[in-house]
Structure formats: C-alpha cells, structure tokens
Design an enzyme around this catalytic site. Structure first.
Site, PDB file in Angstrom:
ATOM      1  CE  LYS A 188       4.682 -19.097  19.404  1.00 56.84           C
ATOM      2  NZ  LYS A 188       5.398 -19.285  18.150  1.00 56.84           N
TER       3      LYS A 188
ATOM      4  CE  LYS B 284      11.140 -25.293  10.105  1.00 59.53           C
ATOM      5  NZ  LYS B 284      11.978 -24.191  10.560  1.00 59.53           N
TER       6      LYS B 284
ATOM      7  NE  ARG C 162      -2.408  -0.610   3.272  1.00 58.92           N
ATOM      8  CZ  ARG C 162      -2.953  -1.133   4.347  1.00 58.92           C
ATOM      9  NH1 ARG C 162      -4.251  -1.109   4.493  1.00 58.92           N
ATOM     10  NH2 ARG C 162      -2.243  -1.673   5.323  1.00 58.92           N
TER      11      ARG C 162
ATOM     12  CG  HIS D 285       4.191 -25.191  11.094  1.00 61.51           C
ATOM     13  ND1 HIS D 285       4.075 -24.865   9.772  1.00 61.51           N
ATOM     14  CD2 HIS D 285       4.290 -24.009  11.753  1.00 61.51           C
ATOM     15  CE1 HIS D 285       4.106 -23.542   9.641  1.00 61.51           C
ATOM     16  NE2 HIS D 285       4.229 -23.009  10.832  1.00 61.51           N
TER      17      HIS D 285
ATOM     18  CG  ASP E 162       1.070 -19.831  15.308  1.00 61.42           C
ATOM     19  OD1 ASP E 162       0.979 -19.195  14.240  1.00 61.42           O
ATOM     20  OD2 ASP E 162       2.114 -19.879  15.993  1.00 61.42           O
TER      21      ASP E 162
ATOM     22  CG  HIS F 272       8.061 -22.008   7.455  1.00 54.40           C
ATOM     23  ND1 HIS F 272       6.990 -21.714   8.247  1.00 54.40           N
ATOM     24  CD2 HIS F 272       9.116 -22.120   8.304  1.00 54.40           C
ATOM     25  CE1 HIS F 272       7.383 -21.632   9.515  1.00 54.40           C
ATOM     26  NE2 HIS F 272       8.668 -21.878   9.570  1.00 54.40           N
TER      27      HIS F 272
ATOM     28  CD  GLU G 228       8.276 -21.309  17.993  1.00 55.58           C
ATOM     29  OE1 GLU G 228       8.805 -20.572  17.158  1.00 55.58           O
ATOM     30  OE2 GLU G 228       7.054 -21.337  18.202  1.00 55.58           O
TER      31      GLU G 228
HETATM   32  C1  BG6 Z   1       5.156 -19.779  12.269  1.00 56.60           C
HETATM   33  C2  BG6 Z   1       4.346 -19.504  13.493  1.00 56.60           C
HETATM   34  O1  BG6 Z   1       4.352 -20.339  11.249  1.00 56.60           O
HETATM   35  O2  BG6 Z   1       6.210 -20.681  12.578  1.00 56.60           O
HETATM   36  C3  BG6 Z   1       5.216 -18.950  14.595  1.00 56.60           C
HETATM   37  O3  BG6 Z   1       3.305 -18.579  13.184  1.00 56.60           O
HETATM   38  C4  BG6 Z   1       6.403 -19.849  14.848  1.00 56.60           C
HETATM   39  O4  BG6 Z   1       4.459 -18.783  15.787  1.00 56.60           O
HETATM   40  C5  BG6 Z   1       7.123 -20.176  13.543  1.00 56.60           C
HETATM   41  O5  BG6 Z   1       7.269 -19.182  15.739  1.00 56.60           O
HETATM   42  C6  BG6 Z   1       8.206 -21.220  13.757  1.00 56.60           C
HETATM   43  O6  BG6 Z   1       8.965 -21.362  12.588  1.00 56.60           O
HETATM   44  P1  BG6 Z   1      10.512 -21.680  12.624  1.00 56.60           P
HETATM   45  O7  BG6 Z   1      10.893 -21.886  11.206  1.00 56.60           O
HETATM   46  O8  BG6 Z   1      11.179 -20.535  13.290  1.00 56.60           O
HETATM   47  O9  BG6 Z   1      10.627 -22.937  13.443  1.00 56.60           O
END
Ligand code: BG6
Length: 483
Positions: free
Chosen positions: A330, A182, A51, A240, A235, A178, A216
């Site tokens: 977390k 990995k 934007r 994942h 999330d 994502h 994490e």
């Molecule tokens: C994201 C989540 O998709 O993946 C985050 O929204 C998380 O909360 C992250 O921290 C973790 O990804 P990575 O690659 O750092 O393990």
C-alpha cells in the site's frame, strides 16, 4: 470489439450485506452495468438483505446513491436507473434470529435461478447458510457466493468450509477472488493456451524468473482495524497473488472446465516450497504526506505488514530452477499490477551487446492500462553497425479491441454473471483455499514467533530497500514501478 451480450436466465439474487461498502462500491454498480448491457433480464430481481430496517424505497435510494457515486457518467441515464431500481427490493434480516426469514421465503421464486450472495463478515456465513436451508429457501440448485477473507488460517478456512458444506454442496459454492474476474487475468490463460508460441518456452529452460507485482497507492485508512489483523500476506498474497502465480505456473488443463482448471491450480499450490525467513521482506509505510500505517491502523505497536515481498520456489519439473518473486504493498509510488515473465539470454550471442539485457520479457499488465507487451531485441535503425536495442511489441487492450471510450468491464460484472450462468471456473474450490493457507501459515508463524518487525518505507516509494536486495542478491532486479 463486438459485444456479445446474451441475457441470462431469470434470477433472484439475494444480497446479504446489501447496505455495506462492497455492495455499494462493486456489487450493485456491476449489476447495473450488466443491466445496461442487456444481460440482466427484465424478470431478474435483486433482493437486498441486511440488519437495518429499510423500506424498499429506502433501499432503492441507497442503490441510486451507489450508482451515482460509482458508475461512470456515460452509463448513467435516468430512465435506465429507474428501470434497474424497480427490480430491486429489500428485506431486513436477522442473521442469527428469526426476523425476516419467512418473508424472504415468500419473496424468492422457486422456478428461477436462486443465488445468495454473502457480502458479510465470515463469522456469520455458517449461520446464514443454515437459515437458508432450514427455512427451505435454498434448494439443491441454488447458488451461494461468498466473499473473502475466506478464513485467516488453515484452521478457520476448514471451519468455514465445513460450516458451508453442512448446508450446500461444493458445486453450489462460489468463493470469490475478484482478481480472477479481471479481464487480463483471463487473457493470461488465453495467451498461454491458445498460442503455440509460448508453451514450448514456458519452463525453467527458457524462463529466468517471474515477477508478480500488485502495487497500490491507497493506504489502509478507513479499514485499519480489519487490515491490522490481516496484513498484506493474508489480504493479498494468500489469495490474489497466489491465483496469479497459479495461472502463470500451472500445466495446461485438459479442458476449460471448473474442475480441470482448479485441479491444475491446486497442483501448483501443493508444489510450492516452504519459504525461509531470509526470502521474505515485510514493510510498513511511514508518515507523510498521509498518516503512517500505525496511525491508519490506530495501533502504535502494530507489527502488521502493509508491504511484502517474497521469493518462492516451485518444486516440479517445469519450474525447479525458476524462482517466482511476488510483491504487494500500500501507499506505493504507482497503482500498478503486472506479471513479468523474464526469459533467459540467448545461449550465445553473435552480436556485440550494448549495456543491459537483450533477453525477452513478456509483461502482462493487469491494471491500469490493461494489456501485454513482449520485448524483443532488434537492430537499432541507422548505419552505425549492428547495435542491438530492446523494443516492445505492445498490445494495449483498449487500443487493440475497444471502441473509443469503452470501459473494461469490472471483475465483478463477469463473476456475478458467471454465478447466474452456473459456471464455477473463475471461483476457488474449498481444497484450493485450504492448500493456499497450508502454505501460508508457516510463513506467518515464523515471523510471529521471531517477533519480526516490518521495515519502514517512505510513502510514494517502491517499498523497503531490503526488497530490492532480495532480488539483487540473485543478480536480478524488480521492474521499476514507474516504467
Ligand atoms: C482487496 C483487498 O481484496 O483487493 C484490498 O482487501 C485491495 O486491500 C484490493 O486494495 C485490490 O483490488 P483492486 O481490484 O482494486 O486491485
């Protein structure tokens, strides 16, 4: 490691949300690293779209800032950065209005691969897709990349799928998870499907249980308002951890081909049992030394979980009596992601066993310290009789494969290049995402209806005590995060 870097075909990548956090942290640095590796051809172009009214030079400054912050020094070189930013340009776009679209139409070339990357809020996916079509910018062989979260439940995911399907075919849509990019996640498939060693044992006869952990140390500060409407289940687990579970549990696909692979993952999701409330533990981190979860979320009454552990059954022949335990959280003691495949004890032992288990265990370490180890039982060296010990056959990828100091490629590097190459294998298909929500929704609904309050856990811990109990009651234990 022999790097085999073949430049891709020329492309125009239009990055919507180009000034956002994900673009700066992941997408632009990943493109740059591929540029350094020689994979991005000289006539490839990255067109930032957002934007804000920025000039090309403003955007190039933003790209330089992102590279400065998120690319390692070893890969930074002034000349290379100059060459990369010269391939970047910018167009201010109004997602819902008319601003910028004609200019974009003029900028993208018809004769090269066209990829549109939506690194924006899902609420505007539909509008952007429609504009790309109606302005004749996208065509039948353009590609569309969409980021997570792909919906917040089954209904919203269906709506997103329908919105995108109105302008793009399924084989043009690349839904990013994502974790699939990995390196070790892909290696899980290589290990399972290119070694005869594992497949005969990969079932409920020989595997006691599987543990999947994504721990994490970070909190949710800075993105608390998004996270508080999501929680760990939406999330992390629905996407994942679900992908990790699928790749561990699926049948061997007939080919390493997008649909064959995704068909097998879908079958796993459809075979997942419903999870009763007694098999779910939710937690929230307490204050200290960093702010508490509710402070980070700026919601003192929040009942959103920053930690979750679940026991999941899979109703098929391969896994009927082998539970999968998943946990993610977390502000835990370590940043550590791994899949542990715990084999059963031998049916009969002719040796005296020391305390503890001698059962084999395959550990696939996703991060940090990517690699895998297989624990095997051997005789303890020395004259003291037949004493048995467990030792790891350890393979750390960096040591085994990498020249000194070479970084593991970021997941985004692989995934973005797969988009350009037109390979959907590591992306989620629409029906897969919907099936994952169909399994997730009743679990969330059950705790919402009960008004479930997450258990508090200390920062720097392994999560709430109750999560330990979830396994202990089955006579099993989580692996220590600090092992
Ligand atoms: C994201 C989540 O998709 O993946 C985050 O929204 C998380 O909360 C992250 O921290 C973790 O990804 P990575 O690659 O750092 O393990």
């Amino acid at each position: 490691m022999v790097s085999r870097t073949i430049p891709t075909d020329p492309f125009d990548l239009v990055l919507f949300g180009a000034t956002g956090d994900l673009a700066r942290r992941k997408i632009l640095p990943s493109l740059y690293r591929r540029f350094v590796a020689g994979q991005m051809p000289e006539d490839a172009r990255v067109i930032g779209a957002a934007r804000s009214e920025l000039s090309d030079d403003d955007f190039r400054d933003l790209v330089r800032g992102a590279l400065d912050e998120f690319v390692s020094d070893a890969k930074k070189d002034a000349g290379t950065i100059d060459a990369f930013v010269a391939q970047c340009s910018y167009i201010a776009i109004d997602a819902k209005g008319e601003g910028g679209w004609k200019e974009l139409k003029k900028s993208v070339r018809d004769e090269v691969v066209k990829a549109f990357y939506f690194s924006v809020a899902p609420s505007i996916f539909g509008a952007l897709a429609e504009k790309l079509r109606s302005h004749g910018i996208a065509c039948d062989n353009s590609r569309l990349v969409v980021e997570k979260p792909f919906g917040t439940d089954l209904e919203t995911a269906k709506k997103l799928n329908a919105d995108l399907a109105a302008s793009f075919h399924e084989d043009q849509i690349y839904r990013i998870d994502h974790f699939l990019g990995k390196e070790t996640v892909q290696n899980l498939m290589a290990v399972r499907f290119s070694n005869v060693l594992f497949e005969p044992l990969w079932n409920e006869r020989f595997i006691d249980h599987v543990q999947i952990t994504v721990a994490e140390t970070v909190g949710v500060g800075g993105r608390g308002s998004y996270y508080d409407t999501s929680g760990a289940m939406r999330d992390m687990v629905q996407n994942h951890l679900m992908q990790l579970l699928c790749l561990t549990a699926m049948e061997p696909p007939a080919a390493f081909d997008p649909d064959r692979l995704r068909d097998e993952k879908l079958k796993v999701i459809r075979a997942l049992d419903p999870v009763p409330p007694s098999d779910v533990v939710r937690g929230q981190y307490k204050a200290g030394p960093e702010p508490s979860y509710v402070e980070d979320a700026e919601n003192p009454d929040s009942k959103t979980e920053s930690y979750i552990a679940l026991k999941i059954g899979i109703s098929n022949w391969r896994w009927k009596h082998t539970p999968f335990y998943l946990r993610t959280g977390k502000r835990m003691t370590e940043r550590m992601s791994e899949i542990v495949v715990q084999f059963k004890e031998t049916p009969h032992s002719i040796f005296e066993r020391d305390e503890g288990s001698t059962a084999n265990r395959l550990t696939i370490r996703l991060q940090p310290d990517e690699g895998m180890d297989l624990s095997v039982t051997i005789k303890e060296p020395g004259p003291g009789g037949m004493r048995l010990v467990n030792v790891p056959l350890d393979m750390t990828f960096a040591e085994a494969l990498g020249p000194d100091g070479e970084e593991m490629p970021d997941a985004y590097e692989r995934l973005i290049m797969d988009v350009i190459r037109g390979n959907q294998t590591l992306f989620m298909r629409g029906d897969e995402v919907e099936a994952a929500w169909a399994w997730t929704d009743p679990i969330i609904r059950a705790w919402e209806e009960r008004g479930d309050t997450p258990k508090q856990y200390a920062q720097g811990s392994s999560g709430p005590e109750e999560a330990l109990a979830l396994m202990l009651r089955d006579g099993r234990r989580w692996r220590d995060l600090e092992d």
